[in-house]
Write a protein that holds these residues in place. Sequence first.
Motif, PDB file in Angstrom:
ATOM      1  N   LEU A 271      -8.469  -7.330  -6.749  1.00 40.68           N
ATOM      2  CA  LEU A 271      -8.137  -6.762  -8.056  1.00 40.68           C
ATOM      3  C   LEU A 271      -8.958  -5.502  -8.324  1.00 40.68           C
ATOM      4  CD1 LEU A 271      -7.923 -10.059 -10.131  1.00 40.68           C
ATOM      5  CD2 LEU A 271      -6.021  -8.579  -9.473  1.00 40.68           C
ATOM      6  N   LYS A 272     -10.221  -5.509  -7.938  1.00 40.43           N
ATOM      7  CA  LYS A 272     -11.047  -4.317  -8.097  1.00 40.43           C
ATOM      8  C   LYS A 272     -10.510  -3.176  -7.240  1.00 40.43           C
ATOM      9  CE  LYS A 272     -15.416  -6.693  -9.159  1.00 40.43           C
ATOM     10  NZ  LYS A 272     -16.801  -6.943  -8.680  1.00 40.43           N
ATOM     11  N   THR A 273     -10.070  -3.523  -6.031  1.00 46.47           N
ATOM     12  CA  THR A 273      -9.505  -2.511  -5.147  1.00 46.47           C
ATOM     13  C   THR A 273      -8.238  -1.919  -5.752  1.00 46.47           C
ATOM     14  OG1 THR A 273     -10.388  -3.698  -3.237  1.00 46.47           O
ATOM     15  CG2 THR A 273      -8.696  -2.046  -2.806  1.00 46.47           C
ATOM     16  N   LYS A 274      -7.446  -2.764  -6.396  1.00 50.01           N
ATOM     17  CA  LYS A 274      -6.243  -2.270  -7.062  1.00 50.01           C
ATOM     18  C   LYS A 274      -6.608  -1.296  -8.180  1.00 50.01           C
ATOM     19  CE  LYS A 274      -2.017  -3.868  -9.340  1.00 50.01           C
ATOM     20  NZ  LYS A 274      -1.270  -5.038  -9.838  1.00 50.01           N
ATOM     21  N   SER A 275      -7.679  -1.579  -8.901  1.00 44.00           N
ATOM     22  CA  SER A 275      -8.138  -0.653  -9.942  1.00 44.00           C
ATOM     23  C   SER A 275      -8.568   0.674  -9.334  1.00 44.00           C
ATOM     24  CB  SER A 275      -9.304  -1.275 -10.725  1.00 44.00           C
ATOM     25  OG  SER A 275      -8.892  -2.418 -11.435  1.00 44.00           O
ATOM     26  N   GLN A 276      -9.271   0.607  -8.203  1.00 48.37           N
ATOM     27  CA  GLN A 276      -9.669   1.838  -7.520  1.00 48.37           C
ATOM     28  C   GLN A 276      -8.449   2.626  -7.064  1.00 48.37           C
ATOM     29  OE1 GLN A 276     -12.606   3.092  -7.282  1.00 48.37           O
ATOM     30  NE2 GLN A 276     -14.185   1.534  -7.142  1.00 48.37           N
ATOM     31  N   LEU A 277      -7.443   1.904  -6.573  1.00 49.56           N
ATOM     32  CA  LEU A 277      -6.216   2.560  -6.122  1.00 49.56           C
ATOM     33  C   LEU A 277      -5.508   3.243  -7.292  1.00 49.56           C
ATOM     34  CD1 LEU A 277      -4.045   3.141  -3.991  1.00 49.56           C
ATOM     35  CD2 LEU A 277      -3.067   0.899  -4.502  1.00 49.56           C
ATOM     36  N   ASN A 278      -5.406   2.553  -8.420  1.00 50.48           N
ATOM     37  CA  ASN A 278      -4.781   3.155  -9.602  1.00 50.48           C
ATOM     38  C   ASN A 278      -5.531   4.407 -10.040  1.00 50.48           C
ATOM     39  OD1 ASN A 278      -2.782   1.208  -9.738  1.00 50.48           O
ATOM     40  ND2 ASN A 278      -3.928  -0.094 -11.138  1.00 50.48           N
ATOM     41  N   TYR A 279      -6.854   4.374  -9.916  1.00 50.17           N
ATOM     42  CA  TYR A 279      -7.649   5.557 -10.263  1.00 50.17           C
ATOM     43  C   TYR A 279      -7.310   6.729  -9.349  1.00 50.17           C
ATOM     44  CZ  TYR A 279     -11.633   8.726 -10.215  1.00 50.17           C
ATOM     45  OH  TYR A 279     -12.406   9.849 -10.226  1.00 50.17           O
TER      46      TYR A 279
ATOM     47  N   ARG B  65      -9.807  11.693  -0.316  1.00 46.73           N
ATOM     48  CA  ARG B  65      -9.189  11.082   0.872  1.00 46.73           C
ATOM     49  C   ARG B  65     -10.135  10.079   1.520  1.00 46.73           C
ATOM     50  NH1 ARG B  65      -7.190  16.478   1.408  1.00 46.73           N
ATOM     51  NH2 ARG B  65      -4.928  16.523   1.048  1.00 46.73           N
ATOM     52  N   ASN B  66     -11.444  10.411   1.532  1.00 51.43           N
ATOM     53  CA  ASN B  66     -12.418   9.453   2.053  1.00 51.43           C
ATOM     54  C   ASN B  66     -12.438   8.183   1.200  1.00 51.43           C
ATOM     55  OD1 ASN B  66     -13.164  11.201   4.101  1.00 51.43           O
ATOM     56  ND2 ASN B  66     -14.884  12.074   2.955  1.00 51.43           N
ATOM     57  N   GLU B  67     -12.405   8.363  -0.124  1.00 50.05           N
ATOM     58  CA  GLU B  67     -12.356   7.197  -1.013  1.00 50.05           C
ATOM     59  C   GLU B  67     -11.076   6.399  -0.770  1.00 50.05           C
ATOM     60  OE1 GLU B  67     -12.992   8.275  -5.107  1.00 50.05           O
ATOM     61  OE2 GLU B  67     -14.498   9.777  -4.559  1.00 50.05           O
ATOM     62  N   TRP B  68      -9.975   7.114  -0.546  1.00 47.99           N
ATOM     63  CA  TRP B  68      -8.696   6.460  -0.281  1.00 47.99           C
ATOM     64  C   TRP B  68      -8.790   5.563   0.949  1.00 47.99           C
ATOM     65  CZ3 TRP B  68      -3.855   6.320  -2.556  1.00 47.99           C
ATOM     66  CH2 TRP B  68      -2.801   5.878  -1.762  1.00 47.99           C
ATOM     67  N   GLU B  69      -9.343   6.109   2.037  1.00 49.93           N
ATOM     68  CA  GLU B  69      -9.439   5.325   3.272  1.00 49.93           C
ATOM     69  C   GLU B  69     -10.385   4.146   3.107  1.00 49.93           C
ATOM     70  OE1 GLU B  69      -7.568   5.535   5.873  1.00 49.93           O
ATOM     71  OE2 GLU B  69      -6.496   7.244   5.019  1.00 49.93           O
ATOM     72  N   MET B  70     -11.474   4.338   2.371  1.00 50.90           N
ATOM     73  CA  MET B  70     -12.413   3.248   2.142  1.00 50.90           C
ATOM     74  C   MET B  70     -11.780   2.145   1.306  1.00 50.90           C
ATOM     75  SD  MET B  70     -15.238   1.803   2.672  1.00 50.90           S
ATOM     76  CE  MET B  70     -16.090   3.122   3.544  1.00 50.90           C
ATOM     77  N   VAL B  71     -11.050   2.535   0.259  1.00 52.12           N
ATOM     78  CA  VAL B  71     -10.365   1.544  -0.582  1.00 52.12           C
ATOM     79  C   VAL B  71      -9.312   0.805   0.239  1.00 52.12           C
ATOM     80  CG1 VAL B  71      -8.816   1.272  -2.553  1.00 52.12           C
ATOM     81  CG2 VAL B  71     -10.820   2.741  -2.746  1.00 52.12           C
ATOM     82  N   LYS B  72      -8.611   1.538   1.087  1.00 54.01           N
ATOM     83  CA  LYS B  72      -7.598   0.901   1.937  1.00 54.01           C
ATOM     84  C   LYS B  72      -8.243  -0.113   2.881  1.00 54.01           C
ATOM     85  CE  LYS B  72      -3.780   1.991   5.082  1.00 54.01           C
ATOM     86  NZ  LYS B  72      -3.032   3.074   5.770  1.00 54.01           N
ATOM     87  N   PHE B  73      -9.378   0.250   3.468  1.00 55.63           N
ATOM     88  CA  PHE B  73     -10.094  -0.682   4.346  1.00 55.63           C
ATOM     89  C   PHE B  73     -10.525  -1.923   3.577  1.00 55.63           C
ATOM     90  CE2 PHE B  73     -14.340  -2.179   5.521  1.00 55.63           C
ATOM     91  CZ  PHE B  73     -14.060  -2.736   6.762  1.00 55.63           C
ATOM     92  N   GLU B  74     -11.098  -1.711   2.386  1.00 56.73           N
ATOM     93  CA  GLU B  74     -11.536  -2.852   1.584  1.00 56.73           C
ATOM     94  C   GLU B  74     -10.358  -3.729   1.182  1.00 56.73           C
ATOM     95  OE1 GLU B  74     -13.606  -1.125  -1.654  1.00 56.73           O
ATOM     96  OE2 GLU B  74     -15.388  -0.611  -0.486  1.00 56.73           O
ATOM     97  N   TRP B  75      -9.222  -3.102   0.914  1.00 58.08           N
ATOM     98  CA  TRP B  75      -8.029  -3.863   0.557  1.00 58.08           C
ATOM     99  C   TRP B  75      -7.579  -4.758   1.714  1.00 58.08           C
ATOM    100  CZ3 TRP B  75      -4.810  -5.753  -2.858  1.00 58.08           C
ATOM    101  CH2 TRP B  75      -3.539  -6.128  -2.465  1.00 58.08           C
ATOM    102  N   LEU B  76      -7.462  -4.174   2.889  1.00 58.30           N
ATOM    103  CA  LEU B  76      -7.012  -4.938   4.052  1.00 58.30           C
ATOM    104  C   LEU B  76      -8.019  -6.034   4.404  1.00 58.30           C
ATOM    105  CD1 LEU B  76      -5.653  -2.019   6.269  1.00 58.30           C
ATOM    106  CD2 LEU B  76      -4.317  -3.692   4.956  1.00 58.30           C
TER     107      LEU B  76
ATOM    108  N   TRP C 140       0.838  -1.195   0.000  1.00 54.98           N
ATOM    109  CA  TRP C 140       0.000   0.000   0.000  1.00 54.98           C
ATOM    110  C   TRP C 140       0.876   1.249   0.000  1.00 54.98           C
ATOM    111  CZ3 TRP C 140      -4.985   0.071  -1.028  1.00 54.98           C
ATOM    112  CH2 TRP C 140      -5.656   1.283  -0.892  1.00 54.98           C
ATOM    113  N   PRO C 141       0.677   2.144  -0.993  1.00 59.07           N
ATOM    114  CA  PRO C 141       1.553   3.313  -1.102  1.00 59.07           C
ATOM    115  C   PRO C 141       1.114   4.439  -0.173  1.00 59.07           C
ATOM    116  CG  PRO C 141      -0.019   3.301  -2.885  1.00 59.07           C
ATOM    117  CD  PRO C 141      -0.290   2.048  -2.089  1.00 59.07           C
ATOM    118  N   VAL C 142       1.973   5.440  -0.049  1.00 56.10           N
ATOM    119  CA  VAL C 142       1.594   6.658   0.664  1.00 56.10           C
ATOM    120  C   VAL C 142       0.656   7.453  -0.237  1.00 56.10           C
ATOM    121  CG1 VAL C 142       3.702   6.744   2.008  1.00 56.10           C
ATOM    122  CG2 VAL C 142       3.625   7.846  -0.220  1.00 56.10           C
ATOM    123  N   ASP C 143      -0.081   8.369   0.367  1.00 61.74           N
ATOM    124  CA  ASP C 143      -1.097   9.108  -0.392  1.00 61.74           C
ATOM    125  C   ASP C 143      -0.592  10.463  -0.869  1.00 61.74           C
ATOM    126  OD1 ASP C 143      -3.028  10.440   2.411  1.00 61.74           O
ATOM    127  OD2 ASP C 143      -0.890  10.303   2.042  1.00 61.74           O
TER     128      ASP C 143
END
Length: 411
Positions: free
Chosen positions: A395-403, A325-336, A222-225
């Motif tokens: 994989l979907k979470t990775k797509s969200q992260l790339n976005y 940032r809210n989307e970032w935290e949600m994606v991070k939660f879903e990833w973990l 997981w990268p820094v934001d």
Amino acid sequence: MRVLFITLFGLFSTGLSAQSLDSLKIEAIQNNPSVLASYHLFEAQLERVAQVNALPDPQLSAGVFIQPIETRVGPQVAKVSISQMFPWFGTLSARGDAAALQAEAAYAVFLNEKLTVTRNLEITYYEWLEWHESMTILQDDITLLERILNTAELQAEVGEASLADVLRLQIRIEDVKSNLNQLRNQEEVILTKLRSHLNRVDSITIQLEVVPIDSMDYFITWPVDSGIDNHPRISRFLSLRNSEISREEAAKKAGYPSIGLGLDYMFVNPRSDMSVPNSGQDAIMPMVSISLPIFRSKYNASIREAQLRQNAYDYQSQNEANAIRNEWEMVKFEWLYNLEEVRRLESNVDRASSTLRLLVSAYEADGADFNGVLEVEELLLKYRLEELSAKINLLKTKSQLNYLLGENIEK
């Protein structure tokens, strides 16, 4: 013509080989209506730069005197005038800067559309992969159940198993087959969604490349934001704010006088009643004019408008940054969450598979623990489908992260 090209392209690509995800991304970016629309709006905004950067059109006027005006050298019969107004120094460049920054904001919208379409295409492709792998899992389960059913029927013939066991296996197989048929009907729904991303007509068959889920890289660090603030959704409002700064400067300079340069050419006929020096000589008169911007209300209102828009874009930029940032935290939660699910389910699948192999071998040997065989088979099917779903979600979470990071686009 465009539909014909897309049709031929689709037939050519599907006729040769299945399309990979990368080739689908390229096609989507080239053909998706929202991407094309945003790009044309960007190009349209670029045309505004030349419009606001240009000088006002020169004025040319001509007049004929109904009654010639007598002068010393002869009657003046006509006059031609040409003039050019020049805005205050720096006004045009300020307007051009404002238009260029608005084009920059339109380009940020275009980049965001590319990111959005790429993300949505990836997610749809992963949904299709989940569908494909689910079909394989259900088919494997049916094959296993039919193998156990053959054993149960043989044992029932010699009295070592009850007909109830055979019936329960037959019902179980029909249930799984029903699930398989229902799942098979979902493919066209997914492919229709995929065609909409590619802007393909429904008559074109889509042949997709099957990539094994386990070969895909969904375990990422997981990268820094730090890159979020450069997202096109935020940079768009920053460009619009800077555009309003230039508009404010242009509004201030518009309140300064404009300078005009001109030339009058007067046609004079020779005198007929006497001979005088320079008789009939046309007159030339250079002119200088200056505007008097004394009605200040409109200029002050333009300045205030630009300042208020700057404030508005500042708030919109902050709001968009908070949303990302809210989307970032949600994606991070879903990833973990899905990462932990994959680890848990992989362990459960391994244990259930080992246990089921032992139970099936024992059942085929002496008909032992039929209930245990069905229970573990059902558990294994459940865990395999859940494991697949968790991996697809990664994989979907990775797509969200790339976005969110603005990756997978060429600026």
